[in-house]
Design a protein around this motif. Structure first.
Motif, PDB file in Angstrom:
ATOM      1  N   ASN A   1      35.612  33.384  38.354  1.00 48.09           N
ATOM      2  CA  ASN A   1      35.872  32.851  36.660  1.00 48.09           C
ATOM      3  C   ASN A   1      36.736  32.161  36.981  1.00 48.09           C
ATOM      4  O   ASN A   1      37.337  31.594  35.682  1.00 48.09           O
ATOM      5  CB  ASN A   1      36.385  34.292  35.965  1.00 48.09           C
ATOM      6  CG  ASN A   1      35.379  35.449  35.918  1.00 48.09           C
ATOM      7  OD1 ASN A   1      35.753  36.727  36.893  1.00 48.09           O
ATOM      8  ND2 ASN A   1      35.170  35.828  34.931  1.00 48.09           N
ATOM      9  N   GLY A   2      37.556  32.002  38.315  1.00 45.77           N
ATOM     10  CA  GLY A   2      38.417  30.745  37.861  1.00 45.77           C
ATOM     11  C   GLY A   2      39.978  31.320  38.047  1.00 45.77           C
ATOM     12  O   GLY A   2      40.441  30.190  37.664  1.00 45.77           O
ATOM     13  N   ASN A   3      39.414  32.920  37.540  1.00 44.17           N
ATOM     14  CA  ASN A   3      40.913  33.018  37.259  1.00 44.17           C
ATOM     15  C   ASN A   3      41.430  33.125  38.123  1.00 44.17           C
ATOM     16  O   ASN A   3      41.009  34.837  39.492  1.00 44.17           O
ATOM     17  CB  ASN A   3      40.577  34.486  36.872  1.00 44.17           C
ATOM     18  CG  ASN A   3      41.775  35.260  36.512  1.00 44.17           C
ATOM     19  OD1 ASN A   3      41.711  36.244  36.074  1.00 44.17           O
ATOM     20  ND2 ASN A   3      43.000  35.112  36.130  1.00 44.17           N
ATOM     21  N   ILE A   4      42.869  32.607  38.904  1.00 48.31           N
ATOM     22  CA  ILE A   4      43.845  32.501  40.210  1.00 48.31           C
ATOM     23  C   ILE A   4      45.199  33.133  39.813  1.00 48.31           C
ATOM     24  O   ILE A   4      45.863  32.683  38.474  1.00 48.31           O
ATOM     25  CB  ILE A   4      43.337  31.378  40.708  1.00 48.31           C
ATOM     26  CG1 ILE A   4      42.335  30.941  41.276  1.00 48.31           C
ATOM     27  CG2 ILE A   4      44.558  31.136  41.835  1.00 48.31           C
ATOM     28  CD1 ILE A   4      41.715  32.066  42.259  1.00 48.31           C
ATOM     29  N   HIS A   5      45.898  34.150  40.542  1.00 46.08           N
ATOM     30  CA  HIS A   5      47.019  34.311  39.792  1.00 46.08           C
ATOM     31  C   HIS A   5      47.440  34.184  41.033  1.00 46.08           C
ATOM     32  O   HIS A   5      47.592  34.147  42.345  1.00 46.08           O
ATOM     33  CB  HIS A   5      47.337  35.954  41.121  1.00 46.08           C
ATOM     34  CG  HIS A   5      46.433  37.337  40.106  1.00 46.08           C
ATOM     35  ND1 HIS A   5      46.267  37.416  38.714  1.00 46.08           N
ATOM     36  CD2 HIS A   5      45.186  37.599  40.109  1.00 46.08           C
ATOM     37  CE1 HIS A   5      44.824  37.716  37.977  1.00 46.08           C
ATOM     38  NE2 HIS A   5      44.601  38.338  38.657  1.00 46.08           N
ATOM     39  N   VAL A   6      48.435  33.147  40.791  1.00 44.13           N
ATOM     40  CA  VAL A   6      49.316  32.223  41.340  1.00 44.13           C
ATOM     41  C   VAL A   6      50.205  32.634  42.014  1.00 44.13           C
ATOM     42  O   VAL A   6      51.733  33.681  40.700  1.00 44.13           O
ATOM     43  CB  VAL A   6      49.908  30.394  40.209  1.00 44.13           C
ATOM     44  CG1 VAL A   6      50.669  30.192  40.989  1.00 44.13           C
ATOM     45  CG2 VAL A   6      48.048  30.286  40.404  1.00 44.13           C
ATOM     46  N   ASN A   7      51.018  32.637  42.696  1.00 47.29           N
ATOM     47  CA  ASN A   7      52.110  33.808  42.713  1.00 47.29           C
ATOM     48  C   ASN A   7      53.594  32.945  43.266  1.00 47.29           C
ATOM     49  O   ASN A   7      52.785  32.285  44.521  1.00 47.29           O
ATOM     50  CB  ASN A   7      52.516  35.308  44.205  1.00 47.29           C
ATOM     51  CG  ASN A   7      51.155  36.094  43.197  1.00 47.29           C
ATOM     52  OD1 ASN A   7      51.359  37.005  42.772  1.00 47.29           O
ATOM     53  ND2 ASN A   7      49.975  35.216  43.596  1.00 47.29           N
ATOM     54  N   LEU A   8      54.845  32.884  42.558  1.00 42.33           N
ATOM     55  CA  LEU A   8      55.798  31.851  43.199  1.00 42.33           C
ATOM     56  C   LEU A   8      56.378  32.952  44.194  1.00 42.33           C
ATOM     57  O   LEU A   8      57.575  33.801  43.410  1.00 42.33           O
ATOM     58  CB  LEU A   8      56.628  30.960  42.384  1.00 42.33           C
ATOM     59  CG  LEU A   8      55.895  30.195  42.064  1.00 42.33           C
ATOM     60  CD1 LEU A   8      54.654  29.868  41.327  1.00 42.33           C
ATOM     61  CD2 LEU A   8      56.779  28.996  41.073  1.00 42.33           C
TER      62      LEU A   8
END
Length: 457
Positions: A368-375
């Motif tokens: 889906n192009g749904n990326i979890h971006v974790n800082l």
């Protein structure tokens, strides 16, 4: 609180702060203790509580199981929390019409187990499925890995019952798969995070279980070659039922905290599943495997058994515990970009990580192009904390520049509301504010959520 006691049995109303404390949080780590917590048994009791809150001018928040990550269930202005956890009946499973009618407090896991006995499933499958509620899934439009093929809660609901901010009970939608009478209030309510009404019951669209599934793991030497493979996989006719992306930094973390079998040159990894009839499964596997092959592929494995399938998924399952050990107070965002811009997103995030000196780990629902971006920030590091807000703003701007959106399934809640104006122009925000007033003229439903502090009239 005497007026609230008239609306619900006092045995199902908490007013002692010690008792209410646990209902002031969600998975965002924010906490505000409510003034009272009520546990209704039915829609009419919810309506009675809303009427009482209107008379008292008391803010109220509908709550599922508190698994959301954006602060949507936190009672920022205290008031009353209406917990729907005791409205947990599965009212009907109708295989002939492919629907299920459930109360909002039913957990996703309990629903899936009941449907499985009938040979069906409900496609939304968040990571928290065993304890999150269907009502919460609908309020945040929370999906999960299967959304790539089967869609989100908005795609898998036929109608619902809700109580608006005026205390009116509304019933929206149909019991059929087609229907165009009136405005689509059902889809408007889904994803509104309890700001338009409290969902108490839903008629869900259910799907027959596929006969079989096949799991593949593709490992690449770089994140950009893996992202390019996602575009190839999604461009061919066979749609996988799951397509998950894990970047190189995440793989390194997994190696440090779990014993998993991965090539030394692994720069990124895709987890791919296809499902369907036994007759078509071999073709589906071959189609996605062919699309996965290309520059940077270092390993492509297919699970030959359920045990081997679990082994292939072990790396993905080890990721969250590894992150919790390294950065228990990390910032977790769930942005979405068009699949064709996945490689640009990953490259841009890598550049921001180097620029700000913050480790950024990326994984999620690549199909889906749904990326979890974790800082992975350390709140005790003053250098990181001095630049983290600017870094996060640059992350969101990158996403929008790639024609993406700021949230795919976690919602806006309290934590992201100040960024909403980056994506939605003033005229649309003003229209949304007017819609909110129609449903909730006193502004009592989940105040302080979804919208920035300043919204144009």
């Amino acid at each position: 609180m005497a007026r609230l006691q008239q609306a619900i049995d006092p045995d199902r109303l908490l007013t002692d702060p010690a008792d209410c404390w646990a209902y002031g949080y969600d998975n965002s780590r924010r906490h505000v203790c409510p003034q009272a917590v009520a546990f209704p048994f039915n829609t009419e009791e919810v309506a009675g509580l809303v009427h009482a809150c209107r008379e008292l001018g008391l803010p109220l928040v509908g709550r599922g199981r508190g698994s959301g990550t954006a602060g949507a269930a936190v009672p920022i202005r205290r008031g009353l929390v209406i917990s729907l956890e005791r409205m947990d009946r599965i009212i009907e499973i109708n295989a002939d019409d492919r629907l299920a009618i459930v109360e909002a407090g039913v957990t996703n896991g309990d629903l899936q187990r009941a449907l499985e006995r009938e040979g069906f499933f409900w496609p939304p499958d968040p990571t928290s499925a065993d304890y999150c509620s269907v009502g919460g899934n609908l309020a945040c439009n929370a999906a999960g890995p299967r959304a790539v093929k089967y869609g989100t809660p908005r795609d898998n609901i036929l109608g619902l019952t809700a109580v608006t901010g005026t205390g009116d009970i509304i019933r929206t939608g149909v019991h059929t798969t087609k229907g165009v009478v009136g405005y689509d209030l059902t889809r408007l309510m889904v994803g509104s995070e309890g700001t338009l009404g409290i969902i108490t019951q839903a008629t869900l669209k259910i799907t027959p279980k596929p006969e079989a599934r096949r799991t593949l793991r593709a490992v690449y030497t770089s994140m950009t070659t893996a992202a390019a493979a996602v575009s190839r996989i999604m461009a061919q006719p066979v749609t996988p039922c799951m397509l998950e992306f894990i970047d190189g930094r995440a793989i390194d973390m997994i190696r440090d905290y779990a014993s998993v079998d991965l090539p030394e040159d692994a720069g990124a990894m895709l987890m791919i599943e296809v499902d369907g009839s036994l007759e078509q499964l071999a073709y589906s596997e071959q189609a996605v495997a062919e699309a996965a092959r290309g520059d940077g592929l270092s390993e492509l494995r297919t699970a030959a058994s359920e045990d081997e399938r679990q082994g292939l998924w072990a790396a993905r399952k080890a990721l969250s515990p590894a992150q919790r050990k390294i950065a228990p107070k990390k910032i977790n965002e769930d942005v979405v970009v068009p699949v064709s811009r996945m490689a640009d997103l990953i490259a841009g995030l890598d550049q921001l990580s180097r620029q700000y000196g913050i480790i950024i780990v990326n994984f999620g629902h690549a199909g889906n192009g749904n990326i979890h971006v974790n800082l992975l920030v350390d709140p005790d590091d003053p250098k990181q904390m001095a630049v983290v807000d600017e870094c996060l703003q640059k992350v969101f701007q990158l996403v929008l520049d790639l024609r993406g959106t700021l949230s795919g399934e976690h919602g806006i809640g309290y934590d992201k509301r100040q960024f909403v104006g980056l994506e939605i122009e003033p005229a649309s925000l003003a229209l949304m504010k007017q819609i909110k007033k129609q449903f909730d003229p006193d502004g009592l439903l989940n105040p302080g959520k979804l919208f920035p502090d300043v919204v144009p009239d």
